[in-house]
Design an enzyme around this catalytic site. Sequence first.
Site, PDB file in Angstrom:
ATOM      1  CB  CYS A  95     -10.079  -4.508  34.046  1.00 44.70           C
ATOM      2  SG  CYS A  95     -11.415  -3.950  33.001  1.00 44.70           S
ATOM      3  CB  SER A 153     -22.513   1.588  32.274  1.00 40.63           C
ATOM      4  OG  SER A 153     -21.292   1.150  31.738  1.00 40.63           O
ATOM      5  CB  CYS A 205     -15.502  -6.809  29.462  1.00 42.12           C
ATOM      6  SG  CYS A 205     -16.525  -6.855  30.947  1.00 42.12           S
ATOM      7  CB  SER A 263     -22.783  -3.746  31.063  1.00 39.38           C
ATOM      8  OG  SER A 263     -22.765  -2.345  31.016  1.00 39.38           O
ATOM      9  CG  ASN A 276     -17.633   0.043  30.878  1.00 41.20           C
ATOM     10  OD1 ASN A 276     -17.730  -0.011  29.666  1.00 41.20           O
ATOM     11  ND2 ASN A 276     -18.483  -0.568  31.685  1.00 41.20           N
ATOM     12  CD  GLU A 298     -14.530  -2.231  40.080  1.00 37.66           C
ATOM     13  OE1 GLU A 298     -15.118  -2.344  38.994  1.00 37.66           O
ATOM     14  OE2 GLU A 298     -13.359  -1.819  40.189  1.00 37.66           O
ATOM     15  CG  HIS A 358     -24.150  -0.781  36.304  1.00 40.92           C
ATOM     16  ND1 HIS A 358     -23.030  -0.124  36.755  1.00 40.92           N
ATOM     17  CD2 HIS A 358     -24.840  -1.141  37.418  1.00 40.92           C
ATOM     18  CE1 HIS A 358     -23.049  -0.080  38.066  1.00 40.92           C
ATOM     19  NE2 HIS A 358     -24.129  -0.694  38.497  1.00 40.92           N
TER      20      HIS A 358
HETATM   21  S1  SF4 Z   1     -15.144  -4.068  33.130  1.00 36.58           S
HETATM   22 FE1  SF4 Z   1     -15.408  -5.015  35.159  1.00 36.58          FE
HETATM   23  S2  SF4 Z   1     -16.298  -7.015  34.709  1.00 36.58           S
HETATM   24 FE2  SF4 Z   1     -15.424  -6.264  32.799  1.00 36.58          FE
HETATM   25  S3  SF4 Z   1     -13.352  -7.158  32.716  1.00 36.58           S
HETATM   26 FE3  SF4 Z   1     -13.214  -5.128  33.654  1.00 36.58          FE
HETATM   27  S4  SF4 Z   1     -13.340  -5.501  35.850  1.00 36.58           S
HETATM   28 FE4  SF4 Z   1     -14.092  -7.323  34.828  1.00 36.58          FE
END
Ligand code: SF4
Length: 405
Positions: free
Chosen positions: A287, A316, A60, A380, A318, A181, A90
């Site tokens: 995000c 991780s 990202c 990541s 996400n 975070e 991560h």
């Molecule tokens: S996943 Fe985390 S590092 Fe990536 S854009 Fe979103 S907030 Fe930012």
Amino acid sequence: MTLPETTPTYYRKGFGLKAEVHDTLAADYTGRLVDLLRQRDYMLSMGGVTVRLAREFGFCYGVERAVEYAYQTRTKFPDRRIFLAGEIIHNPHVNEKLREMGITFLRSDGGDFDYSAVEPLDVVILPAFGVTMHDFETLRAKGVVVVDTTCGSVLNVWKRVDSYARNGLTAVIHGKYYHEETRATASQVSRYSGGRYLVIRNMDEARIVCDYIEGRGTREGFVAQFARAASPEFDPDRDLLRVGVANQTTMLARESLAIGEEIGQALARAHGADYRAEHFRTFDTICSATQDRQDAVEALLREPLDAMLVIGGYNSSNTISLAAICAAKVRTYHVEDATCLDVGRGVIRHHLVGASGEVETADWLGTAEQISVGLTAGASTPNNKIGEAVARVFATRGIDASDIV
Ligand code: SF4
């Protein structure tokens, strides 16, 4: 908490060395097969195997920036000792590359990092997740050079939580209380005397909060349940009267929205709609990169798929969210990297959604002549690692992906 860019010991906007690190970054992280997938409308087919890639996947903007900034830091300070507070992101491969560059990883025991080895001339990189207020202040007091790669989207969550605490609302954060975070986000309330937070993991925990707001459940039971996930001296009788909801940026978006709504409704049922309007706030702080990846995987799942491969670190957040979306629709394998696909044995090592620990599944591609495998990767995961996994999917059926041109 962030300082102006002009402070000579604090940097958060790069060193103007993009061009200098470009080739190294490209060599370390780009992947031919991923480039090919993009050129071929995100689909490659050969020998009865079709691989379909989600249209948003992998690194990202926040991760790209953090990794590039770490490379720039090494170039800028070739002779200094460089430390990293935890992991930059991560992903074990990216972290390994940084180790190879001579960057030392500082460890924490789940609380603050141990900065005892860090001395004033040293450089400390803060990761994309950010660090807690306490960590930040410790580093500033030591006088070291701080290179802050905290993602702008994380800073937005901090602003939201800051405004809740400033206005006397308890910040209820949908996230994992132990995640870097979320720990950094929760710490933002400590700017204000009386600032409070409560971290809730999922809808089940949100319902416990709602029950308490509506007069069900015991105080002792509540305090025990959230002992590690709430600010010190959290008092549910006092601290659930005025609430602002935010979330870790990488959670499952639909769950975060539902949790905000559920808590708002509980406050309205307990105290009335006018009370809710005055004493409750909710804001989606997922995000845009996380949202885009979740939307893209939902779109991919509308295609005919026999299995889904989700690549990314087991810790991780996400990636775990992406795997959860997939597992609701299709057979899903969350793998850390391509080495989890044991081509010789036809076995895959993977995490099951909602469980911990790796399991092995044999004959994971089955025996059907035609097979379609969907693929996505967490924010990541670099493209070369995605490409390696694609090659192994084909190799599992005896196909050499280097023949795909
Ligand atoms: S996943 Fe985390 S590092 Fe990536 S854009 Fe979103 S907030 Fe930012």
